[in-house]
Structure formats: C-alpha cells, structure tokens
Write a protein that holds these residues in place. Sequence first.
Motif, short mmCIF file in Angstrom:
data_model
loop_
_atom_site.label_atom_id
_atom_site.label_comp_id
_atom_site.label_asym_id
_atom_site.label_seq_id
_atom_site.Cartn_x
_atom_site.Cartn_y
_atom_site.Cartn_z
N GLU A 1 79.53 3.63 42.82
CA GLU A 1 78.91 2.50 42.14
C GLU A 1 77.66 2.03 42.90
O GLU A 1 76.60 1.81 42.31
N ASN B 1 86.09 -6.00 40.20
CA ASN B 1 84.86 -5.25 40.03
C ASN B 1 85.28 -3.83 39.67
O ASN B 1 86.44 -3.47 39.81
N THR B 2 84.33 -3.02 39.20
CA THR B 2 84.71 -1.71 38.68
C THR B 2 85.42 -0.84 39.71
O THR B 2 86.30 -0.07 39.38
N SER B 3 85.05 -0.98 40.96
CA SER B 3 85.71 -0.15 41.97
C SER B 3 87.17 -0.58 42.08
O SER B 3 88.00 0.17 42.59
N GLN C 1 82.52 10.03 38.46
CA GLN C 1 81.55 10.86 37.75
C GLN C 1 80.70 10.03 36.80
O GLN C 1 79.52 10.32 36.60
N THR C 2 81.28 8.98 36.25
CA THR C 2 80.50 8.07 35.41
C THR C 2 79.34 7.50 36.22
O THR C 2 78.26 7.25 35.69
N PHE C 3 79.58 7.32 37.51
CA PHE C 3 78.52 6.82 38.39
C PHE C 3 77.79 7.97 39.10
O PHE C 3 77.25 7.80 40.18
N ASP C 4 77.82 9.16 38.48
CA ASP C 4 76.99 10.30 38.90
C ASP C 4 77.39 10.96 40.21
O ASP C 4 76.63 11.79 40.73
N ASP D 1 72.41 -10.62 46.72
CA ASP D 1 72.25 -10.64 45.27
C ASP D 1 73.25 -9.71 44.58
O ASP D 1 73.78 -10.04 43.52
N PHE D 2 73.48 -8.56 45.17
CA PHE D 2 74.48 -7.65 44.59
C PHE D 2 75.86 -8.29 44.67
O PHE D 2 76.63 -8.26 43.70
N TYR E 1 73.60 2.46 41.86
CA TYR E 1 72.70 1.29 41.82
C TYR E 1 71.39 1.60 42.53
O TYR E 1 70.33 1.15 42.11
N LEU F 1 83.87 -2.29 47.69
CA LEU F 1 82.47 -2.45 47.29
C LEU F 1 81.69 -3.31 48.29
O LEU F 1 80.48 -3.15 48.44
N LYS G 1 76.60 -11.21 44.42
CA LYS G 1 76.75 -12.27 43.40
C LYS G 1 77.14 -11.71 42.03
O LYS G 1 77.53 -12.46 41.14
N MET G 2 77.01 -10.40 41.86
CA MET G 2 77.45 -9.82 40.59
C MET G 2 78.96 -9.82 40.46
O MET G 2 79.48 -9.80 39.35
N TYR G 3 79.67 -9.82 41.56
CA TYR G 3 81.14 -9.78 41.45
C TYR G 3 81.84 -10.74 42.41
O TYR G 3 83.06 -10.87 42.38
#
Lengths: 458, 458
Positions: free
Chosen positions: A150, A110-112, A179-182, A76-77, A154, A117, A79-81
């Motif tokens: 990332e 994808n963002t990475s 850092q945006t992803f903590d 499922d993940f 999640y 990913l 499928k997001m990208y």
Amino acid sequence: MSKKIPHRLYLTEEQMPKQWYNLRADMKELPAPLLNPGTLQPAKLEELYPVFCEKLAEQEMDNTTRYIDIPEEIQDFYKMYRPSPLIRAYNLEKALGTPAKIYYKFEGNNTSGSHKLNSAIAQAYYAKEQGLTGLTTETGAGQWGTALSEACAYYNLPLTVFMVKVSYEQKPFRKSVMQTFDAEIIASPSNTTKIGQMILSKDPNTGGSLGCAISEAIEKAVSTPGYRYVLGSVLNQVLLHQSIIGLESKAAMEMLDEYPDIVIGCAGGGSNLGGLIAPFMQDKLTGKASPRILAVEPASCPSFTRGKYAYDFCDTGRVTPLAKMYTLGSSFMPSANHAGGLRYHGMSPILSKLYHDGYMEAVAVEQTKVFEAAVFFAKQETILPAPESAHAIRAAIDEALKCKETGEAKTILFGLTGTGYFDMTAYNAFLNGSMSDYIPTDEDLQKGFDELPEVPNQ
Amino acid sequence: MSKKIPHRLYLTEEQMPKQWYNLRADMKELPAPLLNPGTLQPAKLEELYPVFCEKLAEQEMDNTTRYIDIPEEIQDFYKMYRPSPLIRAYNLEKALGTPAKIYYKFEGNNTSGSHKLNSAIAQAYYAKEQGLTGLTTETGAGQWGTALSEACAYYNLPLTVFMVKVSYEQKPFRKSVMQTFDAEIIASPSNTTKIGQMILSKDPNTGGSLGCAISEAIEKAVSTPGYRYVLGSVLNQVLLHQSIIGLESKAAMEMLDEYPDIVIGCAGGGSNLGGLIAPFMQDKLTGKASPRILAVEPASCPSFTRGKYAYDFCDTGRVTPLAKMYTLGSSFMPSANHAGGLRYHGMSPILSKLYHDGYMEAVAVEQTKVFEAAVFFAKQETILPAPESAHAIRAAIDEALKCKETGEAKTILFGLTGTGYFDMTAYNAFLNGSMSDYIPTDEDLQKGFDELPEVPNQ
C-alpha cells in the motif's frame, strides 16, 4: 445508561503526535549493538547502507534522540487512517462480569488491516526521498506485506515481497490484495534466490519461516541496483515508528483521566508491543509510574519465555547483522501455527533487553485458547480480530477474570493490532475442531540453541 | 500544509443522532402501498405479522412519523462502531487533479464490513423484544448475512441465512465469518425448501438470485414456530434505520460549513442509498436545498435505468407482498456479476417513487470500469472498497473529472458502504484481465417484463 467515558475516543488531527518517541533515549542500559556478521564487531552505520535506506539506518543506530520529528508528508498520510480509536470494551467487561476496566487501541481500520502501515509508510517515504528504485521485504501473516504494498503504491515504488510459504498457501487473498497494490509476490523459500534454493534442497516441503524469507529478500535487495531491504518488525526503527500507537493511546487515556495498571501486547518480532508500550515504559524507566507490561506470545514459538538471550542472526541464511535478543535460534522452523505474524525465532533487541532487565513480563498461550478468546471477543465487540491480536485478547481476558476473583477494578489496556478477515482458514479450523496445539519439546528447542553462532564476550 | 478541514471527521457520541428520520413523512406523494399477494388489495398491518416482527411491520407501514426514537440499547450498540467517519478524499482529489471537493462517508469499520449492521442490530433488537426464537434471511454478497449474524450472536438469537449460490461459491470466507457468529448458512437455491426444490428442478445449475433466496428464507420463517423473516434492503424499515448514515453525514458537513452539490450512492435494493440521501432529500422535498442525487447501479442489473415502474413480487417464488417499484421482473436472473449485493431485480419503493417523480437521477456502470475505479481509489485512499461501493466511487470520479473540465469546484458526497476483503476473487479477475462486462439485451429484459404480475388500476 449515560456514560462519561465514550465507547470510542478519537483524538483530533491537532492532537495527533508530531514526533515519534525513541525509547532507547530513556533506557538505563542500551540494547547490545548489532554486530557485523563478518567481523563480529559492532556494525558501523555505513556498513548498513548496502542493505538499508540511509535515513532508516540512522534511526536504527540513534540511541540518544528522545523525540524524532515525523515528516509532514508522513503525518499527512497518517491522517488518512489515523488517529486510531481507543475503545472502552464495555460489552466485553459486561460479558465477563469483571470489575476491571478494559481499553484497547484498535489499529485495524486501514486496508492493510493492521498497525503495520505506521512503519510501512515511513519506510517507503524515506526510500523515495533517497531516490531508491525499489524495495524488497518479507511477510509472514501478510499484514506487513500488505501495508508495504500500500505504501509503495502510494509512492510508485516497485516492491518484491517474499511471503512465507505456509501463509502464501493459507491466505490466497492476502496475495491478491498485495497484487492490487502492484507488488510482486514470491512464495518463500523460492528458487529465485541462492539461499532459497539451498533451503529447498535441504527440505523441499518446508512451509518456510520469516527468518528464511528475510534471507531471500536481502539477497534480492543487495543484488538489484537501487534496491534496499525493509523490515516490518524487530528493528529499532520499526519500534520508533510504531511508538505512535502508544503515544496516541496515552494521550487518549489522559483525556479520560485514566492510566493503565497493565499494558498488554502480542509479541512476534515486537513491532506492535514496542510501539504500544513505549510511553508507558518511559514512565516506568523514569520512575513516573509503574504499570505492569505484559508480552503475549504463542506457545508454539516462545522466544521470550523459553528462548535464550544471546547474539543471533535475524535470518535463517545468516546474512544479516547479529542482534542480541531472545531467540529460539535462526534455524528454528516453527510449526504451521496459524498466527503467522508471530512465527519468528527472535525478538526486538530493545524489548529483549527490557525483558532481561525485569521491566516487563511475558506469557505464552496456546492457539486454541487464543481462538476461543477471539470468537468470544468478536461476538461482544463487533470486531473480528487477527489471530496475532487475539493473543493479547486472551491475556486481557485472563487478567480481567483475575480481577473478577479478587474484586479489583484494574485498568487494562491492550493492543488490538488488526483484523482477521484473511484468517478464516484458521477460524474454520478452530470452529470445526481440527485445530491443534503444538508446543515444541525442550529437545526441539535445543536443536535451535545448538546452532546459535559463537560470539565472544557477550 | 495545514488544512482547516480534517481528513476524517468523527462526531462525538453526544452528537450522534438519537432518532432515525422517516423520509416518507416529507414526501409529497407516498410510495404506493404493499399489496396482499392473494387479494391484490393494500396489505393490512396484521397481514404482515406472520412474516415480519410486529414492531418492524409497524415501521414498514408508518408513513407519517417524521422522527422515530432509536431505542437506547441500539444507540449503545451503535456506539461500538459508530459514528463512522466522514472523510475528505484529499489524495483522490489530488490524483485526479480536480477542483471538486470529494467527501465520503465510510461505513466499513465493523466486522460485517458494511453499513448493513445499522439495520441488522435494530431488527435483531426488535425480534428479541418480541420474544421470537429465531430469524431467517437471505444474503447476496454476504454483507447483510454477516451483519445479521453479528447482531443475532449479540442477542443469542438463532439465525438461518440463505446465501445466493454464486456468492456462496465465490466467497467461501464470508460463510466462515457468519459461522463464527453461529449462523447456519445454506446455499440458495437449496433442497431444504419447496420453492428451492422447484427452482432447482427447472435449472439445477442456477447461481441463484436474491429474489430466490428471499423466497426460501420466508418459507423457512413461516414454517418454523417463533421464527420471523428479516430483510437487509428494499423495505421502508431498512431505509429508516439506515437514515443514520445520512444524518451523521449531514451533521458532519454542517460542522465543516459544507453542503453537497451532488450526493452519490450505489443502488442494489436501496438500503445505503436511501439512508445516505435521506436528510438531503428532505431538504429537496421541503425546498431548503436542491442537491443533485445520483443512484449508481450495475449495467448488468439495471433496475432504475432500464426497469419498469410497476407492481411486482419481491421474490422469485412470488410469496411476498407486491411492491410498486422499478423492477426487471422477479424472474430476472442476473448474470454472475461480482457485485453480488447489487444483483436484485427490484428497488426500494420509496426510492422508486422519488426517481419516478424526478427527485433523483440514476446511472448504470459497467463492472470493469467499476473495478478500475476501485483499484485507483484503493491506491490513493488506503481503503479497499467493496465492489458495490465502488459503483459510487466510479460515479464520483466521473463527476470530479467533469469538474476538472469545467473548472467547477463542486462538493461531492458519496457513500463508501464497505470493504472488499471478501471480494478478492473478483479483484483477481479484474487484475488478470479475465473479468468481462455483461449487459442484458432488450430481449433478455423483455422476458422478465413479460412475467410481471397483472395488477388492475396501478
């Protein structure tokens, strides 16, 4: 100008692979086992548990299961990208005037910004499933660190990333994305670990290396309760997860009635290369087809083409199990080559074995020639490639130009692992002429070989 | 967990639109005509030729042709990065706990990182066709400049980009990408033009504005033989080209038996918003459907929500034709808002007319709330949004949360115009708490209104 073959082919969700493919199940001879660094005997599964998540350790050791189900949550993940597109490089072909047909599998959507990913989400999933409370890792170019940040965000898993200092400095915005992803980001070598302190005491100005960041990440993982260490390349488990690249590519090419004569991938630790070539190598191993398979590495860090096939540590601090691989020696400190993701002294044991046994070729290319290809490609194909990916582009262009000379209409498939948005410092250096090529001398390399660990009967 | 609606839906190449849709053909009342700045009379087609490419000037003035063929060469270029995916935001929905169904059209999958390439390639194509020797333009956030650099490199057309100084300084790597595509980049205001010199003499420390960069770009175009000026937003021709976003979105939603209750887009000059909503607005204008249509603008530059509907210049230097639009006055100098692409004093005349006539709504949102939405979205959906795009995300989330309260399962469609890879300075500011919200006072705005040109009988 109607074309039967579309520019971009996407599989449907239903056509996406539901299993990873484990290349080891089809190898005539297996890669040599990991060795326990204390005993120099083959490492047992349980010996990996203090460092690795259990399920991932099992995948690391599993040499026999040919197909491994992708858990539904990971599907499922994905499928997001995914599926990622298989792209026919019509414009590149035209600009080169080659009769070759060039395809590339683009993993940057994808963002990475890269293929990383694919394994990051799998590793975060298994870590969460085991109830771990945090992860550590290292990152070179920053692609793996971004991908894992990332994936951990999640799953709400704390993450500490040791980032090779030279990349940390060259790519400040990479850090910001993580850092945006903590994620917590530490420049390596650092004073936060014993091994980092030791390396810094020897050379306070070192730009660091992946090998040394790995040591720090492992030290932090084993000294923090509930933490484990994860790695974005080299390991068998990573190649397993990345097989989705090759499986999708092959399925898409089959829909087009195409099959590659040459499969080309850039090679750092081998994650993309191993994933892309997996099902094509399967055909080669089982006698179904015989595509050429070509690894492309930087001339500044030439593990395949100038390294030794020997047991070595995966890290500079010599705390990891030993792997038999093509290596420049774990003490090899690569120059500040901009293609940070390819600055690793070793190479996937699976790919090393296949290369050693003659199933694949390798070529080393110089940085300025790589960027020349990157800029040319960007202008034709509207994608700004990562420097790592551009190694494969360089080789693909060279192969296409050979076809132009011979008149052969070969089918070339290469992996475009990611985008170069965070590599503009390097692009700048190329564009303003300040980029140089560094090729280690035989003497430079000998220093690394001299420090290879002594392993009996290898 | 099988789902009928896929995460990402891509049209096939055959399903891609072969015509742009011209919204003006279905408007009950047309937007007011452009005025010649000298005579204040409606501008004639030929009067636009010294500034604009002829074919583009024709498209600018064409209020009647409903569908305009996309030249095959442009269709072929589109196929390199289009169709863009329509994405069902399953994870975002889950994280919000909303019964709403959220869809977004993602336009960031190309090197320019945004939807801007859709119009850039069209404008470069027509310029090449006319035999022009070069183009000039301005860029705010850098997305348009990047897209046009890419398009011009493809056609070997020299390009000079005047980049709003605040963005030039905040986004050094944006500049590098444009340079990779051979563009000349000048920080605006600059000393290379008379208007730039004049603006600098009044305020040497100004961060610039789109309005002022436009003036410089036009001056350079009209004073260089064979050059013309092109613009990435506001103009009718741009909305025409961008209609491909909406046409693809609608076609994809039809395949899913879906229709949006609300269509949401961020609004700077209106290029994305106008393109996304075009076919849905058509349904509204022709009585076929009545979706809510929502423009989202920054509270720091609130043209729709606090501007005046009046004739104004499109640039600070007052050299352009006058357009009737929602405007803060061409002398309005927005604060150093990070969402650079939305820092424009005016708004598309088409959208202004539709808003004025009650066909759409608008909302202004504060920057910190926008970034809060951006980070939340990134963690759920694996895409790091551009700050501009995040305005639409903010509003989509707010609408979805309203649905949570009321229990309504509304279908929301928003435009995700691009990626934020070059906006990490702004993300950093948000993450470290140093980002502030700036909202102009009524007094601030009055200054801009006071300088609106006097146009009789408007």
